[in-house]
Scaffold this active site. Structure first.
Site, PDB file in Angstrom:
ATOM      1  CD1 TRP A   9      -2.265  -1.954   0.277  1.00 49.50           C
ATOM      2  CD2 TRP A   9      -3.044  -1.140   2.209  1.00 49.50           C
ATOM      3  NE1 TRP A   9      -3.367  -2.695   0.618  1.00 49.50           N
ATOM      4  CE2 TRP A   9      -3.873  -2.207   1.807  1.00 49.50           C
ATOM      5  CE3 TRP A   9      -3.344  -0.478   3.396  1.00 49.50           C
ATOM      6  CZ2 TRP A   9      -4.977  -2.623   2.543  1.00 49.50           C
ATOM      7  CZ3 TRP A   9      -4.443  -0.892   4.133  1.00 49.50           C
ATOM      8  CH2 TRP A   9      -5.259  -1.949   3.713  1.00 49.50           C
ATOM      9  CD  GLU A  97       8.112   3.326  -4.196  1.00 46.15           C
ATOM     10  OE1 GLU A  97       7.505   3.115  -3.130  1.00 46.15           O
ATOM     11  OE2 GLU A  97       7.585   3.195  -5.325  1.00 46.15           O
ATOM     12  CB  SER A 210       3.276  -1.346 -14.424  1.00 46.00           C
ATOM     13  OG  SER A 210       3.939  -0.145 -14.096  1.00 46.00           O
ATOM     14  N   GLY A 231       1.731  -2.489  -6.293  1.00 52.18           N
ATOM     15  CA  GLY A 231       1.595  -1.206  -5.621  1.00 52.18           C
ATOM     16  C   GLY A 231       0.237  -0.585  -5.895  1.00 52.18           C
TER      17      GLY A 231
HETATM   18  C1  PEP Z   1       5.955  -1.444  -6.242  1.00 53.66           C
HETATM   19  O1  PEP Z   1       6.127  -0.317  -5.790  1.00 53.66           O
HETATM   20  O2  PEP Z   1       6.530  -2.391  -5.697  1.00 53.66           O
HETATM   21  C2  PEP Z   1       5.105  -1.613  -7.404  1.00 53.66           C
HETATM   22  C3  PEP Z   1       5.118  -2.767  -8.017  1.00 53.66           C
HETATM   23  O3  PEP Z   1       4.339  -0.541  -7.748  1.00 53.66           O
HETATM   24  P1  PEP Z   1       3.283  -0.474  -8.983  1.00 53.66           P
HETATM   25  O4  PEP Z   1       2.497  -1.760  -8.952  1.00 53.66           O
HETATM   26  O5  PEP Z   1       2.457   0.709  -8.689  1.00 53.66           O
HETATM   27  O6  PEP Z   1       4.108  -0.357 -10.239  1.00 53.66           O
END
Ligand code: PEP
Length: 248
Positions: A9, A97, A210, A231
């Site tokens: 999250w 991150e 993504s 994410g």
């Molecule tokens: C993530 O931050 O681990 C991630 C996969 O983000 P998103 O799914 O938004 O690309």
């Protein structure tokens, strides 16, 4: 075999009330998805209340990060024992991150060891920033794996989950292709068998970057991964339900 979905999250949502709503949507979808094992990684401040209120078996909890020191003067941090006490079963380590905020390979190693000492499952994130076409990204990932896992004895390797997340595909408009992931899955397994022996065949590998309900199933099947780390799509009640259903 069950696929794993880690719902990261990040720094969302903004209130406990919304967090409960999002968790409820995830829980409802999880109830009819027997073959999906779901791990919710909420912000640390929501962890205990969500985990204490949940009485089911389908969902487990993870922290998004924790410190490698046992205790002490680390303002703003949480320890592995605090995370364990809040009823998390796992902890994300080395997320792109966190690395962008300065987390080093050496720290991922210390965090993996600290998590193992508390019997928390490390979800160890690796992934390159870019690809040039010359294949250096393989060496980059190999070094992240070597550094983070160097203290892990082969018998413990099966307790760790590797989340391969190419930084260029996180928060992007498109995921990596399942074919590219298939190649990376083979590479990760081969590297780990080289460093840790045949026990590494058991290690679970996830893809992240993504993913939503439109590409999740294809990634699991064709990418030969045991699951996904998600994410954005995990923070939208409608999307997370659709995503879980697409994997079931
Ligand atoms: C993530 O931050 O681990 C991630 C996969 O983000 P998103 O799914 O938004 O690309």
């Amino acid at each position: 075999m069950k696929s794993i979905l880690v719902a990261n999250w990040k720094m969302n949502p903004q209130t406990m009330r919304e967090a409960k709503g999002l968790f409820d949507a995830t829980r409802k979808a999880a109830e009819s998805a027997k073959d999906v094992s779901i791990m919710v990684a909420p912000p640390a401040i929501f962890l205990r209340e969500l985990s204490q209120a949940y009485k089911g078996k389908r969902i487990s909890f993870a922290a998004q990060n924790a410190h490698f020191q046992k205790e002490g003067a680390y303002t703003g941090e949480v320890s592995m024992s605090q995370v364990k006490d809040a009823k998390a079963a796992a902890v994300i380590i080395g997320h792109a991150e966190r690395r962008a905020m300065g987390e080093t390979n050496e720290e991922t190693r210390a965090k993996i060891n600290a998590a193992m000492a508390q019997k928390l499952q490390p979800i160890f994130c690796v992934g390159e920033h870019e690809r040039s076409g010359a294949g250096e990204h393989f060496l980059f990932v190999k070094e992240q794996l070597r550094a983070g896992l160097q203290d892990i004895v082969p018998a413990n390797l099966g307790k760790i989950v590797i989340a391969y997340e190419p930084v260029w595909a996180i928060g992007a408009t498109e995921a990596m292709t399942p074919r590219q992931m298939h190649e990376m899955t083979i590479f990760i397994r081969k590297s780990l068998v080289g460093s840790h022996g045949d026990k590494a065949m058991k290690i679970k590998i996830l893809y992240g970057g993504s993913i939503d309900e439109t590409n999740a199933r294809e990634m699991v099947l064709e990418g030969e991964v045991q699951g996904l780390l998600v994410g954005r799509a995990s923070t939208n009640p409608a999307k997370v339900s659709a995503l879980i259903k697409s994997l079931a």
